[in-house]
Scaffold this active site. Structure first.
Site, PDB file in Angstrom:
ATOM      1  CG  HIS A 231      36.394  45.837  55.560  1.00 39.04           C
ATOM      2  ND1 HIS A 231      35.459  44.955  56.040  1.00 39.04           N
ATOM      3  CD2 HIS A 231      36.143  45.961  54.237  1.00 39.04           C
ATOM      4  CE1 HIS A 231      34.686  44.541  55.048  1.00 39.04           C
ATOM      5  NE2 HIS A 231      35.080  45.137  53.943  1.00 39.04           N
TER       6      HIS A 231
ATOM      7  CE  LYS B 180      31.825  46.833  54.509  1.00 33.22           C
ATOM      8  NZ  LYS B 180      32.320  47.696  53.435  1.00 33.22           N
TER       9      LYS B 180
ATOM     10  CB  SER C 135      37.295  43.187  52.250  1.00 28.62           C
ATOM     11  OG  SER C 135      37.346  42.970  50.858  1.00 28.62           O
TER      12      SER C 135
END
Ligand SMILES: *Cc1c(COP(=O)(O)O)cnc(C)c1O
Length: 397
Positions: free
Chosen positions: A212, A243, A184
């Site tokens: 991610h 996310k 990240s």
């Protein structure tokens, strides 16, 4: 009796403030999106959400969540194995498994729980976990909760991973290699193709945390196994619905059938924590349906990322190589990263400057997260603000 500890905690808080590490929360009064409103009425462009596909306030997900509230109620008041499993929970689990090309899925309240509950049920002191040094906090905690031997290799360094695999092979019964799909802070993608090869060579399983990367990398957003053309070859994938996949709440572990079956029997954050709320599940199902209809959002995200990075490099900014939607603009100086983020906010661009201990000493940066929700004019406005502030602060010429 709340006595001595009160003073102690106050001192701790003072210490955090003095070190400049106290985290203030900025208050937003609008839904999450490319354009958000802050509590002082200021409207800014948001470049620091994990809203990669722009789904956080997508009409189809909002509608699906509302409809599921009506059809399946608000809460389950139960863990899954007592009376907390609805038809939709199983539907979502199957859709997630199909999306990643794996056997089955188990849902959790969040990926923090998925990672917290994935190791201890399958590994014991006879086994070994070989984990990337930059893995997410939830993986670190999950590893701590398990008695397996621990090995740590340098971030995405395959020589070091191989050395640790050799070392672990001397004593371990079962081995597992564990990595984030995308890290990240830098936005780099783990070389999962090489990990799978090493896994075969040293008889180790591979676990990838796709928080991610899922929805983001790979042509159709199916994550690192699509990117490296190794679909179905990773044994366990953990991920979040918080996310790219809608930005609400929910985590999952998807993988080999026997592993998922054992987790359902023994994974403590699953057994002893409430079932995911129906509205989140309904929106999740809608989201995976959208993903299989079109790659429009992924295409837009990939275009936006390429466009932004090209413009920023042309302007002379120092950008970490990235293959994700995370773009680290390197400043190296902690103070500068804070001043620059503040000035960018004045220009209507909401980004965060990160510095030690979140990133290594001397590696301060501003992290920009691109989204399919960003329109071209949003990107242009951001680039222009970066150029203006960058010149003012002599980051670029
Ligand atoms: C965000 C994140 C998590 C936690 O996910 P939640 O669903 O928000 O708990 C776990 N692992 C990684 C790599 C993450 O980025």
């Amino acid at each position: 009796m709340y006595g001595k500890i009160k003073d102690h905690l106050r001192k701790e808080l003072e210490g955090i403030k003095e070190a400049g590490l106290f985290k203030e929360e900025r208050i937003i009064t609008s839904p999450q999106g490319a354009e958000i409103t802050l509590v002082d009425g200021k409207e800014v462009l948001n470049f620091c959400a994990n809203n990669y596909l722009g789904l956080s306030n997508h009409p189809r997900l909002v509608k699906a969540a509302k409809e599921t509230l009506d059809s399946h109620g608000f809460g389950m008041s139960s863990v899954r194995f007592i009376c907390g499993t609805q038809d939709i929970h199983r539907t979502l689990e199957k859709k997630i498994a199909a999306f990643f090309g794996l056997d089955d899925t188990i849902l959790y309240a969040a990926c923090f729980d998925a990672n917290g509950g994935v190791f201890e049920p399958i590994l014991t002191a006879e086994d070994a976990i070989i984990s990337d040094s930059l893995n997410h906090a939830s993986i670190i905690d999950g590893v701590r909760l398990c008695k397996a031997q621990r090995f740590r290799y340098e971030n995405s360094n395959m020589e070091d991973l191989e050395a640790k695999l050799k070392e672990a092979s001397q004593s371990a019964r079962f081995k597992i290699i564990v990595t984030d799909g995308v890290f990240s802070m830098d936005g780099n993608v783990a070389p999962v193709d090489k990990m799978v090869e090493l896994g075969k060579k040293y008889d180790a399983m591979v676990l990838v945390d796709e928080c991610h990367s899922a929805g983001v990398v790979g042509k159709t957003g199916r994550g690192v196994t699509e990117l490296f053309d190794i679909r179905g070859e990773v044994d366990i994938i953990t991920g979040t619905l918080g996310k790219a996949f809608g930005g609400g709440i929910g985590g999952f572990t998807t993988g080999r059938q026997e592993i998922i079956d054992i987790l359902r029997q023994r994974s403590r954050p699953y057994l002893f924590s409430n079932s995911l709320i129906p509205a989140a599940v309904g929106a999740g199902i809608e989201m995976f349906d959208m993903m299989s209809e079109t790659t429009e959002l992924q295409d837009k995200l990939h275009n936006n990322t390429g466009y932004f990075i090209d413009k920023m490099m042309d302007a002379g900014f120092d950008i970490k190589p990235t293959s994700s939607a995370i773009c680290a603009i390197m400043l190296y100086d902690a103070k500068l990263s804070q001043v620059m983020a503040e000035k960018l906010l004045d220009e209507g661009i909401y980004v965060i400057g990160f510095y030690y201990p979140v990133v290594p000493k001397g590696q301060a940066r501003i992290r920009v997260q691109l989204s399919a929700a960003h329109a071209r004019e949003h990107l242009d406005k951001a680039v222009n603000a970066f150029i203006k502030v960058g010149k003012e602060l002599e980051v670029i010429k």
